[in-house]
Motif scaffolding. Structure first.
Motif, mmCIF file in Angstrom:
data_model
loop_
_atom_site.group_PDB
_atom_site.id
_atom_site.type_symbol
_atom_site.label_atom_id
_atom_site.label_comp_id
_atom_site.label_asym_id
_atom_site.label_seq_id
_atom_site.Cartn_x
_atom_site.Cartn_y
_atom_site.Cartn_z
ATOM 1 N N ASP A 39 4.256 31.295 39.765
ATOM 2 C CA ASP A 39 4.753 30.022 40.435
ATOM 3 C C ASP A 39 5.870 29.451 39.949
ATOM 4 O O ASP A 39 6.718 30.074 38.900
ATOM 5 C CB ASP A 39 3.623 28.905 40.062
ATOM 6 C CG ASP A 39 3.520 28.738 38.475
ATOM 7 O OD1 ASP A 39 3.969 29.490 37.858
ATOM 8 O OD2 ASP A 39 2.815 27.567 38.280
ATOM 9 N N ASP A 41 8.620 26.921 38.247
ATOM 10 C CA ASP A 41 8.575 25.700 37.531
ATOM 11 C C ASP A 41 10.033 25.134 37.528
ATOM 12 O O ASP A 41 11.136 25.844 37.620
ATOM 13 C CB ASP A 41 8.231 25.872 36.154
ATOM 14 C CG ASP A 41 6.855 26.453 36.056
ATOM 15 O OD1 ASP A 41 5.852 26.125 36.725
ATOM 16 O OD2 ASP A 41 6.465 27.123 34.900
ATOM 17 N N THR A 65 3.155 18.077 39.915
ATOM 18 C CA THR A 65 2.918 19.515 40.300
ATOM 19 C C THR A 65 2.167 19.291 41.844
ATOM 20 O O THR A 65 1.640 18.322 42.156
ATOM 21 C CB THR A 65 1.842 20.125 39.459
ATOM 22 O OG1 THR A 65 1.582 21.513 39.867
ATOM 23 C CG2 THR A 65 0.427 19.561 39.123
ATOM 24 N N THR A 66 2.578 20.356 42.458
ATOM 25 C CA THR A 66 1.911 20.535 43.824
ATOM 26 C C THR A 66 0.414 21.286 43.774
ATOM 27 O O THR A 66 -0.017 21.122 44.671
ATOM 28 C CB THR A 66 2.801 21.320 44.767
ATOM 29 O OG1 THR A 66 2.843 22.597 44.097
ATOM 30 C CG2 THR A 66 4.015 20.755 44.859
ATOM 31 N N SER A 69 -5.064 19.826 39.801
ATOM 32 C CA SER A 69 -5.386 20.007 38.442
ATOM 33 C C SER A 69 -6.863 20.544 38.137
ATOM 34 O O SER A 69 -6.979 20.970 36.945
ATOM 35 C CB SER A 69 -5.747 18.386 37.976
ATOM 36 O OG SER A 69 -6.929 17.911 39.003
ATOM 37 N N ASN A 73 -2.521 27.191 39.045
ATOM 38 C CA ASN A 73 -1.207 27.428 39.868
ATOM 39 C C ASN A 73 -1.196 28.539 40.718
ATOM 40 O O ASN A 73 -1.531 29.794 40.041
ATOM 41 C CB ASN A 73 0.069 27.023 39.397
ATOM 42 C CG ASN A 73 0.219 25.298 39.294
ATOM 43 O OD1 ASN A 73 -0.652 24.538 39.442
ATOM 44 N ND2 ASN A 73 1.344 25.265 38.826
ATOM 45 N N ASP A 77 2.666 27.226 44.409
ATOM 46 C CA ASP A 77 2.602 25.899 43.639
ATOM 47 C C ASP A 77 4.036 25.666 42.804
ATOM 48 O O ASP A 77 4.790 26.463 42.626
ATOM 49 C CB ASP A 77 1.693 25.545 42.395
ATOM 50 C CG ASP A 77 0.458 25.478 43.577
ATOM 51 O OD1 ASP A 77 0.323 24.559 44.607
ATOM 52 O OD2 ASP A 77 -0.935 26.040 43.075
ATOM 53 N N ASP A 79 5.823 23.326 39.731
ATOM 54 C CA ASP A 79 5.827 22.104 38.766
ATOM 55 C C ASP A 79 7.197 21.469 38.122
ATOM 56 O O ASP A 79 8.015 22.414 38.233
ATOM 57 C CB ASP A 79 5.013 22.842 37.267
ATOM 58 C CG ASP A 79 3.492 23.124 37.279
ATOM 59 O OD1 ASP A 79 2.998 22.508 38.270
ATOM 60 O OD2 ASP A 79 3.053 23.901 36.711
ATOM 61 N N THR A 81 9.078 18.931 35.417
ATOM 62 C CA THR A 81 8.954 18.354 34.285
ATOM 63 C C THR A 81 10.487 17.907 34.037
ATOM 64 O O THR A 81 11.487 18.398 34.154
ATOM 65 C CB THR A 81 8.774 19.161 32.993
ATOM 66 O OG1 THR A 81 7.216 19.927 33.377
ATOM 67 C CG2 THR A 81 8.695 18.259 31.643
#
Length: 343
Positions: A39, A41, A65-66, A69, A73, A77, A79, A81
C-alpha cells in the motif's frame, strides 16, 4: 499527488489551524522495497499556527487512512501521517529512525516541498545530526531477539567450523585435539588470534560415571565440551551438525512469522551504516533489492544473521571514527523553531 490527497490535506489544515509544509511517500515506496501488494504511505510535516500554540490546541501528529480499521490495508489504500515541526525536531535530536528517514527524504523528489521545508532541511543537516543512533540499534537488536537470532554465537560457530574444514584439507583427519593443541599449537593459536567468547580451551572433571575425577582438558564449543582425544574429523562433523542445527532452528522460528519486521531491522542497520560512513542516507536505499528479498522470505536466515552481526560490529567501529557530535542540545532545535515563527 492526486486530488483526493490534496483535498485531505486542505481539510486537515482547516480543521487544525496549521499549514502543511512537506509531504513525501514513505515506507517501502521511499525505500525502494515495494512489491505489487504494497500500500502507499505518506509522511509529512505541518507548522502549527501561533494561535493554536498559544491556546495549546495544536496536535503533535495525526494519522488518517483510507483503509478499514478492522482489516489490513490493501494495495489501493493510503495512509497519511503528519507530524508537527516540533515533534519532528524533537525526534530528530533523539536519533529516531523515522525522523532521519523524513529528513533525508527531502533530498529526493517529495510530493510537496515548500520554502519552509528547505529552511528546515538545510538547518537540520548542518546543526542537528549526531551519532546518537541508540534507538536504531535498539530496534535492530529487539528484532534479532524476537526471531531467536544469536548473531555473535552463530558467527563464532561459522568461523570455527570454516577454519576446521580448511585445516583438514592439509592434515590427517585422525589427528586428535591433543595433537594439534599441544604438539602443533595450531588450535591454541587460532583461538587466541580470534579472541572467541564461546569457543575456548578449558579444564574440567572427567565424565560422570567414570573414575576420572582429576581435571581433564577439553575444547568447549558453545557450551559443549569435546575431549582432547576426539579427532579433527569427528570434531568437524559435530560442529557442522551444530551449525546446521542452529540455522534450522532459527529458520523454524522464523517460518510463518513477520518477515517484514525482520527486513526492517536489516534496513535500519544499513541506514545507520551509510549515515556514519557518508553523513547521509540515500533513497531509494542502496540495498533495496536485498531488503525486499528478505521481506519476501527469499534469503536464508543464517545469512541474515551473519550480515546483521557483521554490520553491527562495523557500526561500533564507525561510531568511534565518526566526526559527528555524540549528542545535539535541544536548544539548537529551539533556535530553528523560533526562526520559523520569526515573522
Amino acid at each position: 499527488m492526486n486530488d483526493s490527497i490534496k483535498s485531505l490535506l486542505t481539510q486537515f489544515e482547516q480543521d487544525n489551524d496549521c499549514t502543511v509544509i512537506y509531504v513525501t511517500k514513505s515506507g517501502s515506496h521511499l525505500y525502494g522495497t515495494s512489491t505489487p501488494t504494497s500500500d502507499t504511505d505518506y509522511l509529512g510535516l505541518f507548522l502549527p499556527s501561533k494561535r493554536s500554540l498559544l491556546l495549546k490546541t495544536a496536535p503533535e501528529h495525526l494519522v488518517f487512512t483510507t483503509g478499514s480499521s478492522g482489516s489490513k490495508n490493501t494495495v489501493d489504500d493510503i495512509d497519511i501521517t503528519l507530524w508537527s515541526v516540533h515533534k519532528f525536531l524533537s525526534q530528530l535530536v533523539s536519533g529516531e529512525t523515522g525522523a532521519y528517514d523524513l529528513l533525508f527524504s527531502m533530498n529526493g523528489t517529495p510530493e510537496l516541498f515548500t520554502p519552509t521545508s528547505t529552511t528546515i532541511r538545510d538547518y537540520a543537516l548542518k546543526h542537528l545530526l549526531s551519532k546518537n543512533v541508540n534507538s536504531f540499534i535498539a530496534f535492530v537488536l529487539g528484532q534479532s531477539e524476537r526471531y531467536g537470532i544469536k548473531g555473535s554465537r552463530y558467527k563464532e560457530l561459522y568461523t570455527f567450523t570454516t577454519w576446521l574444514s580448511n585445516t583438514l584439507k592439509r592434515m590427517h583427519p585422525n589427528y586428535s585435539l591433543l595433537t594439534i593443541a599441544n604438539q602443533m599449537g595450531i588450535l591454541v593459536n587460532h583461538i587466541d588470534n580470534h579472541k572467541y567468547k564461546y569457543i575456548k580451551l578449558v579444564r574440567a572433571p572427567g565424565p560422570k560415571g567414570t573414575n576420572q575425577h582429576e581435571l581433564l582438558d577439553y575444547l568447549e564449543v558453545l557450551d559443549k565440551k569435546h575431549a582432547n582425544t576426539v579427532t579433527m574429523g569427528t570434531l568437524l562433523s559435530r560442529t557442522a551438525t551444530k551449525f546446521n542445527y542452529a540455522g534450522n532452528r532459527t529458520k523454524a522460528a522464523m517460518d510463518g512469522t513477520d518477515w517484514k519486521s525482520l527486513s526492517s531491522a536489516v534496513r535500519v542497520v544499513k541506514e545507520v551504516h551509510e549515515l556514519l560512513e557518508t553523513g547521509a542516507i540515500t533513497f531509494p536505499l542502496v540495498h533495496a533489492d536485498y531488503i525486499r528479498d528478505i521481506k519476501l522470505g527469499k534469503v536464508l536466515p543464517g545469512y541474515i544473521m551473519l550480515e546483521l552481526q557483521h554490520d553491527i560490529d562495523k557500526i561500533d567501529l564507525l561510531l568511534e571514527q565518526s566526526t559527528l557530535p555524540a549528542h545535539v542540545p535541544m536548544l539548537f532545535a529551539y533556535d530553528l523553531i523560533l526562526q520559523l515563527y520569526k515573522d
